[in-house]
Design a protein around this motif. Structure first.
Motif, mmCIF file in Angstrom:
data_model
loop_
_atom_site.group_PDB
_atom_site.id
_atom_site.type_symbol
_atom_site.label_atom_id
_atom_site.label_comp_id
_atom_site.label_asym_id
_atom_site.label_seq_id
_atom_site.Cartn_x
_atom_site.Cartn_y
_atom_site.Cartn_z
ATOM 1 N N UNK A 191 34.273 96.721 55.014
ATOM 2 C CA UNK A 191 34.863 95.394 55.219
ATOM 3 C C UNK A 191 36.070 95.211 54.320
ATOM 4 N N UNK A 192 37.081 94.598 54.844
ATOM 5 C CA UNK A 192 38.336 94.452 54.116
ATOM 6 C C UNK A 192 39.068 93.212 54.617
ATOM 7 N N UNK A 193 40.096 92.833 53.900
ATOM 8 C CA UNK A 193 40.932 91.707 54.289
ATOM 9 C C UNK A 193 42.365 92.193 54.397
ATOM 10 N N UNK A 194 43.027 91.769 55.450
ATOM 11 C CA UNK A 194 44.441 92.083 55.596
ATOM 12 C C UNK A 194 45.204 90.771 55.734
ATOM 13 N N UNK A 195 46.429 90.788 55.363
ATOM 14 C CA UNK A 195 47.218 89.575 55.488
ATOM 15 C C UNK A 195 48.571 89.728 54.845
ATOM 16 N N UNK A 196 49.334 88.651 54.889
ATOM 17 C CA UNK A 196 50.669 88.661 54.322
ATOM 18 C C UNK A 196 51.089 87.245 53.973
ATOM 19 N N UNK A 197 52.126 87.132 53.150
ATOM 20 C CA UNK A 197 52.665 85.835 52.735
ATOM 21 C C UNK A 197 54.177 85.855 52.878
ATOM 22 N N UNK A 198 54.739 84.675 53.132
ATOM 23 C CA UNK A 198 56.191 84.502 53.198
ATOM 24 C C UNK A 198 56.586 83.331 52.321
#
Length: 182
Positions: free
Chosen positions: A110-117
């Motif tokens: 299990x993992x989390x992926x994502x991004x921010x701007x």
């Protein structure tokens, strides 16, 4: 001939959904002011296949902006490939790209992926976030945006008062010079 037409229609009905975009939604946040403090909005969406979602908003003053998207996945099938968050100014389909980022680092579940701007927004403008990606399962992702107004520098009113004072002094000096010559 009729049987060939039926076979063609049936094949089209089966193939078209497989190649068409699986999901698209638009969320409208209206006017995001950023005053008196942070103005935050969030959303959550379940997706499948190739998807492109939009979140629209507009600003009334110069603002500091941040947005993020996150997908927590428990199996490799729930990973969203080319998981992209992009900020555009203008209208959907004809906007100008401000900034974007794509999350491309698959990890073992299990993992989390994502991004921010982060960006600075101009006053009285329309913007939209575009979230896109591709997945073979039906994961959910969450998104949020926050806008904070950018305060007027405290020295700006003092500078304006100084310019006004110099203007008054210049006007009086010119007027005194005209009176002396007469």
């Amino acid at each position: 001939m009729t049987s060939l037409l039926r076979i063609g229609l049936l094949a089209g009905a089966v193939i078209f959904p497989a190649i068409a975009p699986a999901h698209a939604s638009t969320i409208s946040f209206g006017v995001v002011t950023g005053t008196p403090a942070n103005d935050s909005r969030s959303w959550m969406n379940t997706v499948k296949g190739t998807f492109t979602d939009y979140a629209t908003f507009s600003t009334v003053s110069t603002a500091s902006f941040s947005a993020s998207i996150t997908n927590s996945y428990s199996s490799a099938a729930q990973y969203i490939s080319d998981f992209t968050l992009a900020l555009y100014s203008g209208s959907i389909g004809s906007g100008t790209l401000v900034t974007s980022f794509t999350s491309t680092d698959p990890n073992a579940p299990p993992e989390t992926q994502g991004t921010k701007l982060k960006a600075f927004l101009q006053p009285a403008n329309n913007y939209y976030l575009q979230v896109s990606g591709t997945t073979s399962d039906t994961p959910s992702y969450g998104g949020s945006l926050a806008v904070s107004s950018v305060p007027l520098p405290s020295s700006a009113p003092l500078f304006a008062a100084g310019l006004f004072g110099l203007g008054v002094l210049g006007y009086r000096a010119k007027r005194r010079k005209v009176l002396v010559q007469a």
